[in-house]
Design a protein around this motif. Structure first.
Motif, PDB file in Angstrom:
ATOM      1  N   TRP A  17       0.840  -1.189   0.000  1.00 55.46           N
ATOM      2  CA  TRP A  17       0.000   0.000   0.000  1.00 55.46           C
ATOM      3  C   TRP A  17       0.875   1.239   0.000  1.00 55.46           C
ATOM      4  CZ3 TRP A  17      -4.616   1.413  -1.253  1.00 55.46           C
ATOM      5  CH2 TRP A  17      -5.110   2.634  -0.826  1.00 55.46           C
ATOM      6  N   CYS A  19      -2.574   0.109  -4.139  1.00 54.91           N
ATOM      7  CA  CYS A  19      -1.576  -0.946  -4.067  1.00 54.91           C
ATOM      8  C   CYS A  19      -0.652  -0.831  -5.277  1.00 54.91           C
ATOM      9  CB  CYS A  19      -2.244  -2.323  -4.071  1.00 54.91           C
ATOM     10  SG  CYS A  19      -3.245  -2.654  -2.607  1.00 54.91           S
ATOM     11  N   TYR A  42       3.224  -1.521   6.170  1.00 53.95           N
ATOM     12  CA  TYR A  42       2.453  -2.554   5.489  1.00 53.95           C
ATOM     13  C   TYR A  42       2.972  -3.950   5.834  1.00 53.95           C
ATOM     14  CZ  TYR A  42      -0.706  -4.718   2.250  1.00 53.95           C
ATOM     15  OH  TYR A  42      -1.706  -5.487   1.725  1.00 53.95           O
ATOM     16  N   ARG A  58       1.271  -4.884   8.844  1.00 62.82           N
ATOM     17  CA  ARG A  58      -0.113  -5.267   8.519  1.00 62.82           C
ATOM     18  C   ARG A  58      -0.159  -6.709   8.036  1.00 62.82           C
ATOM     19  NH1 ARG A  58      -5.303  -3.772   6.365  1.00 62.82           N
ATOM     20  NH2 ARG A  58      -6.193  -5.829   6.023  1.00 62.82           N
TER      21      ARG A  58
END
Length: 176
Positions: free
Chosen positions: A43, A50, A66, A69
């Motif tokens: 991202w 993306c 990210y 994440r």
């Protein structure tokens, strides 16, 4: 009437501002970006989409966030692959997230190594101390986990999330 209102609200506003500033100063991280990119993509906050993780336009901060994440979503190998693309992989945050992903893959000793490097770079980073403490719990080293709990307490007190989570992990390990 207005002056009474100001007398009561000014301290409340100051307290709210200080607590927000304190949370940021203590290393509380924002939640990683919400979009879930396909494998091999990351991202990009600037473009709000993306993009290929090999893109040189994506800054390390976005890659690092990210990767966390991905790790939180259980995509540990992808997180590590993304962390491998960082221009500067030796930041407290990147090392913490690398430790998190490797620990979750069952490589606890390797994860501890990354956590210790992160702590060396930023001793006031409460989240890395939480994760390091959790790794020590896995290893059965509750004495070392307790040391991290005390460090977290000195950073953000005993009501911050990092303290609460590590205290719970220690407590739960004593039940088994």
């Amino acid at each position: 009437m207005n002056s009474r209102f100001a007398v009561f609200t000014a301290p409340l506003l100051l307290a709210a501002t200080l607590s927000s500033a304190l949370a940021l100063a203590n290393g509380d991280d924002e939640e990683p970006a919400k979009p879930n990119c396909p494998k091999g993509q990351v991202w990009d906050r600037k473009s709000q989409k993306c993009v290929m993780q090999t893109s040189s336009l994506v800054p390390d901060a976005d890659r690092t966030d990210y990767a966390y994440r991905l790790a939180r979503d259980g995509r540990y190998e992808e997180a590590l692959a993304l962390l491998d693309t960082l221009k500067n992989p030796n930041t407290a945050k990147a090392l913490n997230y690398r430790g998190y992903a490797t620990r979750k893959l069952g490589r606890t000793d390797e994860g501890i190594g990354y956590y210790l490097q992160s702590v060396k770079l930023d001793p006031q980073y409460a989240q890395v101390r939480e994760y390091l403490g959790e790794a020590y719990v896995i290893k059965g080293r509750l004495d070392l986990a307790q040391e991290q709990l005390q460090q977290i307490k000195s950073i953000c007190g005993n009501t911050c999330e990092e303290y609460q989570d590590l205290a719970e992990a220690i407590h739960d390990s004593l039940k088994t």
